[in-house]
Motif scaffolding. Structure first.
Motif, mmCIF file in Angstrom:
data_model
loop_
_atom_site.group_PDB
_atom_site.id
_atom_site.type_symbol
_atom_site.label_atom_id
_atom_site.label_comp_id
_atom_site.label_asym_id
_atom_site.label_seq_id
_atom_site.Cartn_x
_atom_site.Cartn_y
_atom_site.Cartn_z
ATOM 1 N N GLU A 40 55.580 70.931 39.740
ATOM 2 C CA GLU A 40 56.946 71.229 39.333
ATOM 3 C C GLU A 40 57.096 72.685 38.881
ATOM 4 O O GLU A 40 58.204 73.225 38.890
ATOM 5 N N ARG A 41 56.010 73.350 38.565
ATOM 6 C CA ARG A 41 56.063 74.729 38.073
ATOM 7 C C ARG A 41 55.607 75.755 39.104
ATOM 8 O O ARG A 41 55.736 76.957 38.891
ATOM 9 N N PHE A 42 55.053 75.295 40.231
ATOM 10 C CA PHE A 42 54.543 76.189 41.271
ATOM 11 C C PHE A 42 54.938 75.614 42.636
ATOM 12 O O PHE A 42 54.368 74.606 43.078
ATOM 13 N N ASN A 43 55.888 76.263 43.319
ATOM 14 C CA ASN A 43 56.337 75.728 44.603
ATOM 15 C C ASN A 43 57.203 76.743 45.340
ATOM 16 O O ASN A 43 57.699 77.715 44.771
ATOM 17 N N TYR A 44 57.369 76.485 46.629
ATOM 18 C CA TYR A 44 58.355 77.173 47.456
ATOM 19 C C TYR A 44 59.379 76.151 47.918
ATOM 20 O O TYR A 44 59.050 74.990 48.173
ATOM 21 N N VAL A 45 60.637 76.600 48.080
ATOM 22 C CA VAL A 45 61.685 75.771 48.659
ATOM 23 C C VAL A 45 62.415 76.580 49.722
ATOM 24 O O VAL A 45 62.898 77.689 49.445
ATOM 25 N N LEU A 46 62.464 76.048 50.954
ATOM 26 C CA LEU A 46 63.340 76.563 51.995
ATOM 27 C C LEU A 46 64.451 75.534 52.166
ATOM 28 O O LEU A 46 64.201 74.415 52.630
ATOM 29 N N GLY A 47 65.662 75.883 51.760
ATOM 30 C CA GLY A 47 66.740 74.898 51.755
ATOM 31 C C GLY A 47 68.033 75.415 52.329
ATOM 32 O O GLY A 47 68.220 76.625 52.515
ATOM 33 N N ILE A 48 68.919 74.473 52.608
ATOM 34 C CA ILE A 48 70.270 74.785 53.064
ATOM 35 C C ILE A 48 71.234 74.378 51.957
ATOM 36 O O ILE A 48 71.186 73.251 51.450
ATOM 37 N N THR A 49 72.105 75.317 51.575
ATOM 38 C CA THR A 49 73.093 75.036 50.541
ATOM 39 C C THR A 49 74.431 75.669 50.943
ATOM 40 O O THR A 49 74.575 76.159 52.083
ATOM 41 N N LYS A 50 75.381 75.670 50.049
ATOM 42 C CA LYS A 50 76.727 76.152 50.359
ATOM 43 C C LYS A 50 77.196 77.136 49.297
ATOM 44 O O LYS A 50 76.876 76.985 48.117
ATOM 45 N N LYS A 51 77.934 78.132 49.734
ATOM 46 C CA LYS A 51 78.601 79.059 48.813
ATOM 47 C C LYS A 51 80.012 79.296 49.346
ATOM 48 O O LYS A 51 80.168 79.739 50.491
ATOM 49 N N ASP A 52 80.993 78.967 48.537
ATOM 50 C CA ASP A 52 82.382 78.996 48.984
ATOM 51 C C ASP A 52 82.514 78.070 50.200
ATOM 52 O O ASP A 52 82.220 76.900 50.110
ATOM 53 N N LYS A 53 82.905 78.631 51.351
ATOM 54 C CA LYS A 53 83.059 77.789 52.543
ATOM 55 C C LYS A 53 81.914 77.965 53.542
ATOM 56 O O LYS A 53 81.956 77.407 54.644
ATOM 57 N N ASP A 54 80.910 78.728 53.159
ATOM 58 C CA ASP A 54 79.831 79.062 54.096
ATOM 59 C C ASP A 54 78.522 78.351 53.735
ATOM 60 O O ASP A 54 78.262 78.052 52.569
ATOM 61 N N PHE A 55 77.701 78.133 54.774
ATOM 62 C CA PHE A 55 76.377 77.548 54.588
ATOM 63 C C PHE A 55 75.327 78.659 54.613
ATOM 64 O O PHE A 55 75.446 79.636 55.364
ATOM 65 N N TYR A 56 74.292 78.469 53.794
ATOM 66 C CA TYR A 56 73.247 79.480 53.670
ATOM 67 C C TYR A 56 71.861 78.834 53.738
ATOM 68 O O TYR A 56 71.667 77.706 53.256
ATOM 69 N N ALA A 57 70.945 79.586 54.330
ATOM 70 C CA ALA A 57 69.523 79.264 54.206
ATOM 71 C C ALA A 57 68.961 80.123 53.081
ATOM 72 O O ALA A 57 69.208 81.338 53.025
ATOM 73 N N VAL A 58 68.219 79.483 52.173
ATOM 74 C CA VAL A 58 67.652 80.209 51.031
ATOM 75 C C VAL A 58 66.172 79.877 50.902
ATOM 76 O O VAL A 58 65.733 78.768 51.213
ATOM 77 N N LEU A 59 65.424 80.871 50.468
ATOM 78 C CA LEU A 59 63.994 80.685 50.203
ATOM 79 C C LEU A 59 63.723 81.090 48.768
ATOM 80 O O LEU A 59 64.035 82.213 48.365
ATOM 81 N N GLU A 60 63.129 80.168 47.987
ATOM 82 C CA GLU A 60 62.852 80.420 46.581
ATOM 83 C C GLU A 60 61.374 80.198 46.288
ATOM 84 O O GLU A 60 60.762 79.277 46.814
ATOM 85 N N ARG A 61 60.843 81.064 45.429
ATOM 86 C CA ARG A 61 59.466 80.943 44.940
ATOM 87 C C ARG A 61 59.518 80.654 43.446
ATOM 88 O O ARG A 61 60.208 81.366 42.695
ATOM 89 N N THR A 62 58.803 79.606 43.023
ATOM 90 C CA THR A 62 58.719 79.282 41.606
ATOM 91 C C THR A 62 57.274 79.383 41.159
ATOM 92 O O THR A 62 56.385 78.730 41.718
ATOM 93 N N GLU A 63 57.048 80.231 40.146
ATOM 94 C CA GLU A 63 55.712 80.456 39.595
ATOM 95 C C GLU A 63 55.781 80.327 38.079
ATOM 96 O O GLU A 63 56.612 80.970 37.443
ATOM 97 N N LYS A 64 54.964 79.452 37.534
ATOM 98 C CA LYS A 64 54.964 79.177 36.092
ATOM 99 C C LYS A 64 56.349 78.745 35.616
ATOM 100 O O LYS A 64 56.740 79.016 34.484
ATOM 101 N N GLY A 65 57.081 78.078 36.483
ATOM 102 C CA GLY A 65 58.412 77.598 36.134
ATOM 103 C C GLY A 65 59.521 78.631 36.273
ATOM 104 O O GLY A 65 60.692 78.299 36.102
ATOM 105 N N ASN A 66 59.158 79.880 36.587
ATOM 106 C CA ASN A 66 60.147 80.939 36.763
ATOM 107 C C ASN A 66 60.435 81.135 38.247
ATOM 108 O O ASN A 66 59.513 81.347 39.037
ATOM 109 N N SER A 67 61.708 81.081 38.620
ATOM 110 C CA SER A 67 62.088 81.094 40.031
ATOM 111 C C SER A 67 62.665 82.439 40.455
ATOM 112 O O SER A 67 63.400 83.090 39.705
#
Length: 581
Positions: free
Chosen positions: A481-508
């Motif tokens: 839960e404190r160390f991971n990568y996420v490649l996800g699809i989400t939404k902002k306003d009316k548009d869809f986005y691909a996002v990549l997040e790195r979480t290390e020691k719980g900080n993303s």
């Protein structure tokens, strides 16, 4: 820099874990809020995982060979037993759900998973547990005196501690948990020829006698088979510290007792589960000792060899032995295959070696030289790896359309049942989001497959249109839960986005964010080449676009993240997204 895992203070860790779990554990179904509009949940299909490790490319199998490890990826702390011609093997599962994967074989080469020992919420209370709490070091034994299988283990959750379950048939489910009245970890059962039963386990030395950090003892109790409980007051310390207390041996643990030619042999791990790990053996005329260590200890280790050796396999120990019907012996044990930066992303795996017990003590054949990836097949055995339902090893491809009524046993959840959030149809598997995300210390909406190679390619097709910025679905490479990568699809306003997040020691940190054109389905991909990971997406199923460049797999290794698990690849959704494009 030399890396060595330091075992935690288990007495302190156990007290904290059990207290917190007792306070926080409650019904799985009532504790999770599922998004109401489940028809908008992502549907995953056509998952493919392909391994490509050089060690297998450079060492192809001959017709009379098979690979070790026999179980790749996070399958640590193996224990093995036999009834007739059938072998059974189990592994630690920590906070994975269901818990304690169980495999069967008739020849020690071809293994088939038949399920999990702990497959009900009443048996596995890990809802609020960290990823490396939960189930430690299961031991499986068949008792021929009453034709019953037992699995005894330590559950660092739910106020349970040491526990046992049993069954007449490992393929048909196991009993409810029986809590056992002793402290310590790594319990193992021994059934003597006269019908008596015993439990051996790791424990702290008597209060006030601890000599150094890592000083532990091996203790034995009489076990009452009618009550399934230790006999109060029957405990006795049979090993203090390890082979030679004057050398300050650390973490004597994982004990097993065997009987051969009227003598009792106690085999234990010693040195901690890192690069000083080893296996040692003692002998006695009685199950309660005194136990005398073998002069040739350790009987299995990789600690004496160059750290930069090619195709390194390391950390060997925590072993268990089994006798074949024709009187030969084999040993299963944990080990690792680190990548080129000495990182341990695939976790601790299940290895095997033949064991020579022609002398007084058992010795792992070639267990005191650098391990090789291949073994000779036992006489008369055909290697069926990946065929006829048998588990694959080496460089293999696992493909799953994700539309079968029963999910493959390789798909596991974290801290709660898969059934709480999945729905399978002919179109694929719907992963219904919980109102928490991948960083929560709680059950999460994700189906996980173990990373089983240093170099691999994993991809999946996803049909999903998030409704708001709080919605996200995609894939995660998850060490905890404190160390991971996420490649996800989400939404902002009316548009869809691909996002990549790195979480290390719980900080993303958001590594990349890209606005998407119109799409019907999207293919998501992660490729690892040792320590280098790349994430990509495709809108046509053919041409993939990288997002975020090349990133380090450092946070997916136990060297960085700590703990005892391996990295997992998850098909993930949430209605509490905090990754903002």
């Amino acid at each position: 820099m030399k890396f060595k895992i330091e075992k935690p203070n288990f007495l302190k860790a156990k007290t904290v874990a059990l207290t917190m779990s007792a306070l926080l554990s409650f019904n799985y179904a009532s504790s999770q809020k599922i998004t109401k509009n489940v028809k908008d949940a992502p549907v995953f299909s056509n998952f493919t995982y392909k391994g490509n490790d050089n060690i297998y490319n450079e060492n192809p199998l001959k017709p009379d060979e098979f690979y070790t490890p026999i179980l790749q990826g996070c399958y640590p702390d193996p224990s093995i037993t036999r009834k007739g011609e059938d072998y059974y093997l189990v592994n630690s599962s920590f906070s994975m759900f269901p818990g304690v994967p169980i495999f069967t074989s008739k020849d020690l080469v071809n293994w088939k998973q038949i399920g999990h020992v702990l497959d009900r919420p009443s048996q596995l209370l890990v809802e609020k547990s960290g990823v490396s709490h939960g189930i430690y070091a299961p031991d499986i034994k068949y008792n021929k005196n009453n034709d019953t299988f037992y699995m005894i283990t330590t559950q660092f959750a739910g106020g349970i501690g040491n526990m046992v379950v049993k069954t007449k048939d490992p393929a048909k489910g196991w009993s409810e948990v029986q809590k056992l009245n002793f402290d310590g970890i790594d319990p193992s059962l021994f059934f003597d020829d006269d019908g008596k039963a015993y439990v051996v386990h790791n424990d702290a030395p008597p209060k006030g006698t601890e000599l150094y950090n890592g000083h532990r003892v091996i203790k034995i109790w009489d076990y009452d088979l009618e009550k399934d409980q230790i006999v109060a007051g029957s405990d006795k310390i049979i090993v203090n510290g390890g082979v030679d207390l004057s050398q300050k041996p650390i973490w004597i643990e994982g004990p097993h007792i065997y009987k051969k030619n009227g003598k009792y042999y106690l085999m234990c791990a010693e040195g901690g589960t890192g690069d000083w790990h080893s296996e040692v053996v003692f002998v006695s005329n009685s199950p309660k000792g005194p136990f005398i260590p073998a002069a040739n200890n350790p009987i299995l280790t990789q600690r004496y060899f160059p750290k930069d050796r090619k195709n390194k396999m390391d950390w060997t120990g925590h072993a268990d032995l089994v006798e074949t019907p024709d009187g030969k012996y084999y040993g299963v044990f944990l080990g690792i295959r680190p990548n080129e930066k000495n990182r341990v992303n695939s976790g601790r795996e299940t290895f095997m070696l033949p064991v020579d017990w022609s002398g007084e003590f058992p010795v792992f054949e070639n267990g005191l030289v650098p391990l090789k990836p291949k073994l000779k097949l036992p006489n008369g055995v055909t290697n069926q790896t990946g065929q006829n339902g048998f588990f694959p090893n080496g460089n293999f491809t696992f493909s799953d359309p994700l539309n079968k009524p029963n999910l493959d046993y390789r798909w596991i959840a974290m801290r709660g049942p898969r059934e709480e959030f999945v729905s399978v149809s002919k179109d694929g598997t719907k992963v219904i989001p919980f109102e928490n995300n991948v960083k929560a210390l709680a059950p999460i909406s994700a189906l996980f497959h173990r990373q089983q190679h240093s170099s691999f390619d994993a991809s999946v097709t996803m049909k999903y249109k998030p409704k708001s910025e709080k919605d996200l679905a995609g894939i995660t490479c998850y060490q905890s839960e404190r160390f991971n990568y996420v490649l996800g699809i989400t939404k902002k306003d009316k548009d869809f986005y691909a996002v990549l997040e790195r979480t290390e020691k719980g900080n993303s940190t958001i590594i990349a964010s890209e606005k998407l054109p119109s799409y019907t389905a999207i293919q998501l991909q992660v490729i690892a080449k040792g320590d280098e990971y790349t994430f990509a997406y495709s809108l046509d199923g053919k041409n993939y676009k990288n997002i975020g460049g090349t990133v380090s797999g450092d946070i997916l290794s136990t060297n960085v993240a700590g703990g005892f698990t391996g990295s997992l690849i998850g098909l993930y959704s949430t209605s509490s997204n905090d990754i903002k494009p």
